[in-house]
Design a protein around this motif. Structure first.
Motif, PDB file in Angstrom:
ATOM      1  N   ASP A  62       7.281 -77.744 -30.101  1.00 43.15           N
ATOM      2  CA  ASP A  62       7.623 -78.288 -31.410  1.00 43.15           C
ATOM      3  C   ASP A  62       6.479 -78.144 -32.417  1.00 43.15           C
ATOM      4  O   ASP A  62       6.531 -78.709 -33.496  1.00 43.15           O
ATOM      5  CB  ASP A  62       7.979 -79.776 -31.287  1.00 43.15           C
ATOM      6  CG  ASP A  62       9.244 -80.004 -30.495  1.00 43.15           C
ATOM      7  OD1 ASP A  62      10.093 -79.091 -30.472  1.00 43.15           O
ATOM      8  OD2 ASP A  62       9.376 -81.093 -29.915  1.00 43.15           O
ATOM      9  N   ASP A 108       5.520 -75.910 -34.446  1.00 38.18           N
ATOM     10  CA  ASP A 108       5.780 -75.299 -35.749  1.00 38.18           C
ATOM     11  C   ASP A 108       6.893 -75.979 -36.529  1.00 38.18           C
ATOM     12  O   ASP A 108       7.285 -75.516 -37.594  1.00 38.18           O
ATOM     13  CB  ASP A 108       6.129 -73.815 -35.564  1.00 38.18           C
ATOM     14  CG  ASP A 108       4.940 -73.024 -35.044  1.00 38.18           C
ATOM     15  OD1 ASP A 108       3.797 -73.406 -35.370  1.00 38.18           O
ATOM     16  OD2 ASP A 108       5.160 -72.030 -34.328  1.00 38.18           O
ATOM     17  N   SER A 109       7.401 -77.081 -36.024  1.00 40.12           N
ATOM     18  CA  SER A 109       8.467 -77.775 -36.743  1.00 40.12           C
ATOM     19  C   SER A 109       7.906 -78.390 -38.029  1.00 40.12           C
ATOM     20  O   SER A 109       6.708 -78.654 -38.135  1.00 40.12           O
ATOM     21  CB  SER A 109       9.097 -78.852 -35.870  1.00 40.12           C
ATOM     22  OG  SER A 109       8.193 -79.919 -35.690  1.00 40.12           O
ATOM     23  N   ARG A 110       8.777 -78.618 -38.983  1.00 42.39           N
ATOM     24  CA  ARG A 110       8.347 -79.189 -40.269  1.00 42.39           C
ATOM     25  C   ARG A 110       7.703 -80.553 -40.077  1.00 42.39           C
ATOM     26  O   ARG A 110       6.697 -80.867 -40.711  1.00 42.39           O
ATOM     27  CB  ARG A 110       9.536 -79.303 -41.220  1.00 42.39           C
ATOM     28  CG  ARG A 110      10.010 -77.952 -41.718  1.00 42.39           C
ATOM     29  CD  ARG A 110      11.211 -78.053 -42.618  1.00 42.39           C
ATOM     30  NE  ARG A 110      10.892 -78.776 -43.825  1.00 42.39           N
ATOM     31  CZ  ARG A 110      11.773 -79.472 -44.517  1.00 42.39           C
ATOM     32  NH1 ARG A 110      13.029 -79.537 -44.137  1.00 42.39           N
ATOM     33  NH2 ARG A 110      11.418 -80.096 -45.616  1.00 42.39           N
ATOM     34  N   SER A 164       6.158 -81.699 -37.442  1.00 42.52           N
ATOM     35  CA  SER A 164       4.851 -81.557 -36.809  1.00 42.52           C
ATOM     36  C   SER A 164       3.791 -81.085 -37.799  1.00 42.52           C
ATOM     37  O   SER A 164       2.670 -81.588 -37.814  1.00 42.52           O
ATOM     38  CB  SER A 164       4.955 -80.584 -35.632  1.00 42.52           C
ATOM     39  OG  SER A 164       3.726 -80.483 -34.976  1.00 42.52           O
TER      40      SER A 164
END
Length: 119
Positions: free
Chosen positions: A74, A76-78, A80
């Motif tokens: 996760d 690269d999730s927004r 994170s």
């Protein structure tokens, strides 16, 4: 009495918004102080902290070094990326303001302790 409860809830929601969004470190300290006082006077006000004050909860956790980064999958999730940016910004701000940093840390630990004792 119902109107008072509504106003109190709205003011508490405002207190949840202020610490992570305040423009200056002194205003962040004042908002955290007010939230700490509310949590001591009425610990039940933190019942909805994770729902209504998620950004504030992340701020408090980042200030006390209890906020973790996301798992590798996760990363690269927004959410994170936003969390890492918030942690970096807060760490930098606290480093530039050592006197206020002690107060921020103290108030945030108190808020977390109250929030955990309520849950």
């Amino acid at each position: 009495p119902d109107l008072c409860a509504i106003v109190q809830d709205k003011l508490l929601d405002l207190l949840f918004i202020l610490p992570p969004t305040a423009a200056t470190m002194p205003s962040q300290v004042m908002a955290l102080r007010a939230l700490t006082r509310c949590s001591f006077v009425n610990p039940k006000c933190l019942d909805l902290f994770p729902e209504n004050g998620l950004a504030c909860m992340h701020y408090v956790m980042a200030a006390t070094s209890t906020l973790r980064n996301a798992d590798a999958e996760d990363a690269d999730s927004r959410a994170s990326v936003r969390r890492r940016n918030m942690i970096a910004k807060l760490t930098d701000t606290l480093a530039k303001n050592p006197a206020e940093a002690r107060l921020v840390s103290h108030f945030c630990r108190a808020i977390l302790c109250e929030a955990v004792s309520v849950s």
